[in-house]
Design a protein around this motif. Structure first.
Motif, PDB file in Angstrom:
ATOM      1  N   GLN A  79       0.833  -1.213   0.000  1.00 49.86           N
ATOM      2  CA  GLN A  79       0.000   0.000   0.000  1.00 49.86           C
ATOM      3  C   GLN A  79       0.862   1.256   0.000  1.00 49.86           C
ATOM      4  N   VAL A  80       1.939   1.242   0.817  1.00 48.84           N
ATOM      5  CA  VAL A  80       2.814   2.417   0.886  1.00 48.84           C
ATOM      6  C   VAL A  80       3.520   2.636  -0.461  1.00 48.84           C
ATOM      7  N   THR A  81       3.925   1.526  -1.088  1.00 53.76           N
ATOM      8  CA  THR A  81       4.634   1.641  -2.384  1.00 53.76           C
ATOM      9  C   THR A  81       3.722   2.266  -3.441  1.00 53.76           C
ATOM     10  N   VAL A  82       2.479   1.820  -3.462  1.00 54.64           N
ATOM     11  CA  VAL A  82       1.515   2.383  -4.422  1.00 54.64           C
ATOM     12  C   VAL A  82       1.321   3.864  -4.162  1.00 54.64           C
ATOM     13  N   LEU A  83       1.248   4.261  -2.880  1.00 53.29           N
ATOM     14  CA  LEU A  83       1.023   5.661  -2.513  1.00 53.29           C
ATOM     15  C   LEU A  83       2.172   6.555  -2.949  1.00 53.29           C
ATOM     16  N   LEU A  84       3.423   6.044  -2.870  1.00 55.30           N
ATOM     17  CA  LEU A  84       4.599   6.866  -3.188  1.00 55.30           C
ATOM     18  C   LEU A  84       5.130   6.624  -4.589  1.00 55.30           C
ATOM     19  N   GLN A  85       4.432   5.763  -5.345  1.00 61.04           N
ATOM     20  CA  GLN A  85       4.967   5.414  -6.659  1.00 61.04           C
ATOM     21  C   GLN A  85       5.065   6.640  -7.576  1.00 61.04           C
ATOM     22  N   SER A  86       4.046   7.550  -7.556  1.00 65.38           N
ATOM     23  CA  SER A  86       4.052   8.737  -8.428  1.00 65.38           C
ATOM     24  C   SER A  86       5.184   9.663  -8.088  1.00 65.38           C
ATOM     25  N   GLN A  87       5.442   9.890  -6.748  1.00 65.85           N
ATOM     26  CA  GLN A  87       6.565  10.758  -6.349  1.00 65.85           C
ATOM     27  C   GLN A  87       7.881  10.137  -6.761  1.00 65.85           C
ATOM     28  N   ALA A  88       7.977   8.807  -6.667  1.00 69.61           N
ATOM     29  CA  ALA A  88       9.230   8.148  -7.060  1.00 69.61           C
ATOM     30  C   ALA A  88       9.482   8.295  -8.540  1.00 69.61           C
ATOM     31  N   MET A  89       8.442   8.126  -9.316  1.00 68.36           N
ATOM     32  CA  MET A  89       8.618   8.236 -10.761  1.00 68.36           C
ATOM     33  C   MET A  89       9.016   9.643 -11.146  1.00 68.36           C
ATOM     34  N   MET A  90       8.467  10.679 -10.453  1.00 66.75           N
ATOM     35  CA  MET A  90       8.827  12.059 -10.746  1.00 66.75           C
ATOM     36  C   MET A  90      10.297  12.301 -10.477  1.00 66.75           C
ATOM     37  N   ASN A 102      12.568   9.947 -10.757  1.00 73.63           N
ATOM     38  CA  ASN A 102      13.319   8.917 -11.475  1.00 73.63           C
ATOM     39  C   ASN A 102      13.881   7.852 -10.513  1.00 73.63           C
ATOM     40  N   VAL A 103      13.066   7.494  -9.525  1.00 73.05           N
ATOM     41  CA  VAL A 103      13.475   6.492  -8.515  1.00 73.05           C
ATOM     42  C   VAL A 103      12.584   5.268  -8.658  1.00 73.05           C
ATOM     43  N   TYR A 104      13.209   4.105  -8.614  1.00 76.42           N
ATOM     44  CA  TYR A 104      12.484   2.839  -8.743  1.00 76.42           C
ATOM     45  C   TYR A 104      12.464   2.152  -7.376  1.00 76.42           C
ATOM     46  N   ILE A 105      11.225   1.849  -6.916  1.00 76.38           N
ATOM     47  CA  ILE A 105      11.061   1.161  -5.611  1.00 76.38           C
ATOM     48  C   ILE A 105      10.791  -0.308  -5.877  1.00 76.38           C
ATOM     49  N   ARG A 106      11.667  -1.177  -5.342  1.00 75.49           N
ATOM     50  CA  ARG A 106      11.495  -2.617  -5.519  1.00 75.49           C
ATOM     51  C   ARG A 106      11.338  -3.274  -4.147  1.00 75.49           C
ATOM     52  N   VAL A 107      10.225  -3.981  -4.009  1.00 80.55           N
ATOM     53  CA  VAL A 107       9.902  -4.640  -2.734  1.00 80.55           C
ATOM     54  C   VAL A 107       9.980  -6.150  -2.915  1.00 80.55           C
ATOM     55  N   LYS A 108      10.792  -6.793  -2.089  1.00 84.02           N
ATOM     56  CA  LYS A 108      10.859  -8.264  -2.061  1.00 84.02           C
ATOM     57  C   LYS A 108       9.962  -8.768  -0.940  1.00 84.02           C
ATOM     58  N   GLU A 109       8.762  -9.180  -1.336  1.00 86.59           N
ATOM     59  CA  GLU A 109       7.839  -9.677  -0.326  1.00 86.59           C
ATOM     60  C   GLU A 109       8.264 -11.067   0.165  1.00 86.59           C
ATOM     61  N   ASN A 110       7.888 -11.366   1.404  1.00 87.56           N
ATOM     62  CA  ASN A 110       8.222 -12.665   2.031  1.00 87.56           C
ATOM     63  C   ASN A 110       6.932 -13.237   2.591  1.00 87.56           C
ATOM     64  N   SER A 111       6.454 -14.255   1.913  1.00 87.06           N
ATOM     65  CA  SER A 111       5.170 -14.835   2.314  1.00 87.06           C
ATOM     66  C   SER A 111       5.243 -15.579   3.660  1.00 87.06           C
ATOM     67  N   GLU A 112       6.460 -15.863   4.128  1.00 86.84           N
ATOM     68  CA  GLU A 112       6.607 -16.607   5.381  1.00 86.84           C
ATOM     69  C   GLU A 112       6.510 -15.699   6.602  1.00 86.84           C
ATOM     70  N   ILE A 113       6.478 -14.384   6.384  1.00 86.56           N
ATOM     71  CA  ILE A 113       6.385 -13.461   7.513  1.00 86.56           C
ATOM     72  C   ILE A 113       4.973 -13.530   8.073  1.00 86.56           C
ATOM     73  N   PRO A 114       4.812 -13.849   9.368  1.00 84.09           N
ATOM     74  CA  PRO A 114       3.458 -13.935   9.946  1.00 84.09           C
ATOM     75  C   PRO A 114       2.896 -12.553  10.235  1.00 84.09           C
ATOM     76  N   PRO A 115       1.591 -12.445  10.349  1.00 86.51           N
ATOM     77  CA  PRO A 115       1.006 -11.151  10.755  1.00 86.51           C
ATOM     78  C   PRO A 115       1.499 -10.777  12.156  1.00 86.51           C
ATOM     79  N   ILE A 116       1.754  -9.476  12.351  1.00 85.35           N
ATOM     80  CA  ILE A 116       2.230  -9.032  13.657  1.00 85.35           C
ATOM     81  C   ILE A 116       1.217  -8.061  14.244  1.00 85.35           C
ATOM     82  N   PRO A 117       1.070  -8.062  15.617  1.00 85.38           N
ATOM     83  CA  PRO A 117       0.161  -7.078  16.220  1.00 85.38           C
ATOM     84  C   PRO A 117       0.763  -5.679  16.117  1.00 85.38           C
ATOM     85  N   CYS A 118       0.032  -4.744  15.506  1.00 83.75           N
ATOM     86  CA  CYS A 118       0.543  -3.382  15.344  1.00 83.75           C
ATOM     87  C   CYS A 118      -0.623  -2.440  15.036  1.00 83.75           C
TER      88      CYS A 118
END
Length: 814
Positions: A663-674, A676-692
């Motif tokens: 969600q954060v990447t989508v929100l900042l994607q336009s500013q990054a493109m302006m 000329n910055v590329y945001i690459r996220v390596k998701e990890n499906s093994e990470i459990p949900p955390i209380p936050c």
């Protein structure tokens, strides 16, 4: 006529028997071996004489020839009897020529029967045996003659005459034997009397003392006996002193006293007295005993015994007895004596003082001081002592008169008589109640000391701080060596305890250490308790902020100091965090006031700019745009102030970090493109949900990504990756290849109003730190100029329940 013939026969018999007895008594003194043979021959001779007399006078009724035969069998035995029988048979054959066959047969049968009877009845009394023999003779005589058809009329006179002859013979022989025995006994007694007299004389002569006798003649006491070694040793001759009177043999100064004693003895009294004689160093004991006849004193017997040694021994024994009695009476320990049954025989004063009974009360009582519960054990001890064993130092308890129990040390010993037999027991009892109480107190103190030592050792060994005990030398009071060190201290220096205690102090601590210099200066200044803080660098290169608490004191003859070294690195960090927290608190208060004061004028300015925008021409429009842009910037700053200052309730729920990053990447994607910055996220499906709190986490991610984008004005790449560590922590890393941050500025990141950007006010990163801390997490930043920056966010999978997320401000204070 018959009686006359009988008396002639009996007289001849008596004469012959008496003749041989006379010869035996007065001529033959000693017993000879052929006495039995001689007896048989003489009995046969008497029988022959009686037969010859019978032939001459032919007096059959008064014939007593059988009497010597019977007496020969009785007194001399079978051999002598047959000799006598032989004389009778020969005489009968030679001098009586008519029919002799029946007589010879009768005599032989009778001899055979007498032999059997003598063999079977050896111990038969002579009188009883004689008449049994006579009965056998008469019966067999009639039977055998009857066998030969010869009638022998029974005449009572024959029985009477033979009986009279037997009685006379028996009385003569028995009288002789008794007379002989009496004469032998008398001879023996005379011999013994002579021997006894000689023995008595020798005994009296050999007496170590002296013996004497005296009688009173013409008012003078005359000695009739005077003998003994005492007189010989002192130069008196016993033969010369006989018939001498008392005055002649007594020292002049003792004569009156002796005369008085002698007179008392002559008056019939027994007198015993002691006098010094013959010199003052020799003491003699004189005993006088009167010898009376029909109530009249005939003589007085006296004995003299040298009792000098005995008197000396008596005096010594008396002295020993007095000392022993004094020892017993004045002994502080109780001393008592018991019989073999346990009855009290004697006690001393200490017994009365210890147990409370007087001697009169306790005498005769059985085991009075022994409690019933240990009576059996005590009896066993008594039996061991009675068997000869001694028991020393046996600790037990005893009972007092007032029912009070006391601890005692018991010594039991046997008391022996002259033959070594145990006749009583002695008991020495020492009251050790106070001693036992002291021992119990000492044991209690010892246990306390052990417990204290254990507590000290536990405190020393388990202490989280390093503890050192260091010896100071006597010359310059400089540290010399370690005396003791705990495991933490060993771990810090990297040595074992044995190595540290065996090494020199300066092999472990550098002499140039600021910490050591500071400590030694204070010790030399005479300070005994002080605390120093400094950074210490170990030889391994490890640095540590330490606080030394030092106490100087004397340990025996040594001067030492006890140092407790505490690692205060974390405390300094905590203090730094507290300072930051204080700054945040001030910032929050200041931001609230500033934001409140700025928002109202901004609202008015924005409203008037809207009005001016319709009235301003196009040439001046860019001024309006610039003003609007600056107002927008002021609003952004104001909003950041409000974000830092406000306290809000948060709602903690499990969230997927992969989704939040997306969600954060989508929100900042336009500013990054302006930019000329590329945001690459390596998701990890093994990470459990955390209380936050999702919004706060996203705000933290946005701030970090915006900083990364702004650090790359010429473009670049931001890599975001996540992983779960073995410690239940989630590691989220943001890596860019931007301009980087100087190393000297990294420690100040996160402080309010501190920023590396020209337009930044330093509140964005501070907010990130607050959010991380509120979720029990941490942020670490590594950067290198012109190469990029790595921001690592660490959050726990399971936050501690007592540290739940309430608010950012509260968590920051925590």
């Amino acid at each position: 006529m018959v009686v006359k013939e009988f008396f002639i026969n009996i007289s001849v018999f008596s004469f012959l028997v008496s003749a041989v007895i006379f010869l035996r008594v007065f001529v033959i003194i000693k017993t000879f071996k052929s006495e039995r043979l001689f007896g048989g021959l003489f009995a046969g001779l008497i029988a022959a004489v009686l037969i010859l007399f019978h032939i001459k006078h032919e007096g059959y009724i008064c014939d007593i020839r059988i009497v010597p035969l019977i007496l020969s069998f009785i007194y001399f035995g079978r051999g002598a009897g047959w000799i006598t029988l032989s004389f009778i048979v020969i005489t009968r054959v030679l001098y009586i020529g008519d029919n002799w066959a029946p007589s010879i047969t009768a005599y032989l049968v009778i001899g055979f029967l007498f032999t059997i009877f003598n063999t079977c009845f050896k111990n038969l009394p002579p009188f009883k045996g004689a008449f049994i023999y006579m009965a056998v003779y008469l019966i067999m005589l009639h039977l055998i003659f009857g066998f030969f058809s010869i009638s022998l009329p029974f005449d009572p006179q024959i029985l009477l005459f033979i009986s009279a002859g037997l009685l006379i013979g028996l009385f003569l022989i028995e009288s002789y034997q008794k007379l002989y025995r009496l004469s032998e006994e008398l001879s023996g007694m005379n011999l013994k009397l002579a021997e006894s007299k000689q023995e008595l004389k020798d005994t009296v002569h050999g007496l170590q003392g002296g013996i004497f006798k005296f009688k009173k003649v013409n008012e003078r006491f005359i000695y009739t006996l005077f003998d003994g070694q005492f007189f010989y040793r002192n130069g008196y001759s016993t033969e010369d002193k006989l018939e001498k009177d008392l005055q002649m043999l007594s020292p002049p100064h003792l004569f009156p006293r002796l005369l008085e004693y002698f007179q008392e003895a002559w008056n019939g009294q027994e007198v015993i007295f002691e006098i010094p004689w013959p010199d003052d160093e020799t003491i003699i004991l004189i005993s006088l005993r009167p010898i009376k006849h029909k109530g009249k004193v005939m003589e007085v017997a006296g004995t003299i015994v040298d009792v000098t040694e005995r008197k000396s021994m008596e005096e010594e024994l008396m002295s020993t007895k007095e000392r022993l009695e004094s020892f017993i009476e004045h002994n502080m320990d109780s001393i008592s004596m018991f019989d073999l049954e346990g009855h009290v025989l004697q006690v001393n004063k200490a017994f009365e003082e210890i147990f409370g009974w007087s001697e009169q009360e306790i005498i005769g009582k059985r085991f009075p001081t022994i409690p019933n519960i240990i009576l059996g054990q005590t009896k066993q001890l008594y039996q061991r002592v009675i068997s000869g064993e001694s028991i020393t130092g046996f600790e037990t308890v005893r009972l007092c008169k007032d029912e009070r129990f006391i601890d005692v040390s018991l010594t039991l010993s046997p008391i022996l008589d002259m033959k070594g037999n145990v006749i009583a027991l002695s008991a020495i009892i020492r009251d050790i109640t106070q001693k036992k109480k002291t021992e119990r107190e000492l044991r209690r103190l010892h246990r306390q000391l052990q417990e204290s030592e254990m507590k000290y050792r536990t405190l020393f060994e388990q202490a989280a701080d390093a503890v050192y005990l260091v010896e100071l030398n006597k010359e310059d009071r400089m540290p010399e060596r370690f005396i003791e060190v705990n495991p933490v201290g060993c771990e810090r220096f990297g040595y074992s305890r044995e190595n540290l205690l065996s090494m020199s102090f300066y092999d472990i601590i550098s002499r140039n250490s600021n910490m050591l210099i500071n400590i030694t200066e204070k010790i030399r200044d005479g300070k005994h308790r002080f605390t120093v803080q400094d950074e210490y660098v170990f030889k391994t290169g490890k640095k540590m902020n330490t606080e030394f608490s030092v106490h100087v004191f004397n340990l025996g003859e040594k001067e030492v100091f006890l140092a407790i070294s505490r690692d205060i690195t974390e405390r300094i960090k905590t203090e730094e965090l507290l300072r930051k927290s204080e700054k945040l608190s001030v910032v929050g208060q200041l931001a609230t006031a500033i934001a409140h004061e700025i928002r109202n004028p901004l609202t008015s300015i924005k409203g008037f700019l809207k009005l001016l925008e319709t009235a301003v021409d196009k040439n001046n429009q860019w001024y309006i745009d610039v003003m609007k842009s600056e107002i927008e910037q002021i609003q952004v700053i104001t909003n950041e102030f409000m974000t830092a200052a406000k306290t809000e309730s948060v709602k903690v729920q499990p969230h997927d970090l992969n989704l939040l990053l997306r969600q954060v990447t989508v929100l900042l994607q336009s500013q990054a493109m302006m930019n000329n910055v590329y945001i690459r996220v390596k998701e990890n499906s093994e990470i459990p949900p955390i209380p936050c709190e999702a919004n706060q986490i996203k705000q933290m991610f946005i701030n970090i990504l915006k900083n990364a984008i702004e650090s790359m004005p010429n473009g670049g790449q931001v890599l975001v990756q996540m992983e779960q560590g073995n410690d239940d922590q989630i590691y989220i890393r943001f890596m860019d290849n931007g301009c980087g941050i100087p190393k000297d500025r990294i420690p100040f990141l996160g402080e309010p109003f501190y920023s590396t950007k020209e337009k930044g006010i330093g509140l964005g990163l501070m907010t990130c730190y607050k959010i991380a801390y509120s979720h029990q997490g941490k942020i670490f930043i590594e950067s290198e100029e012109d190469r990029g920056t790595m921001v690592e966010v660490i959050v726990p999978v399971f936050p501690l329940p007592d540290q739940g997320i309430h608010s950012a401000a509260y968590s920051e204070i925590q």
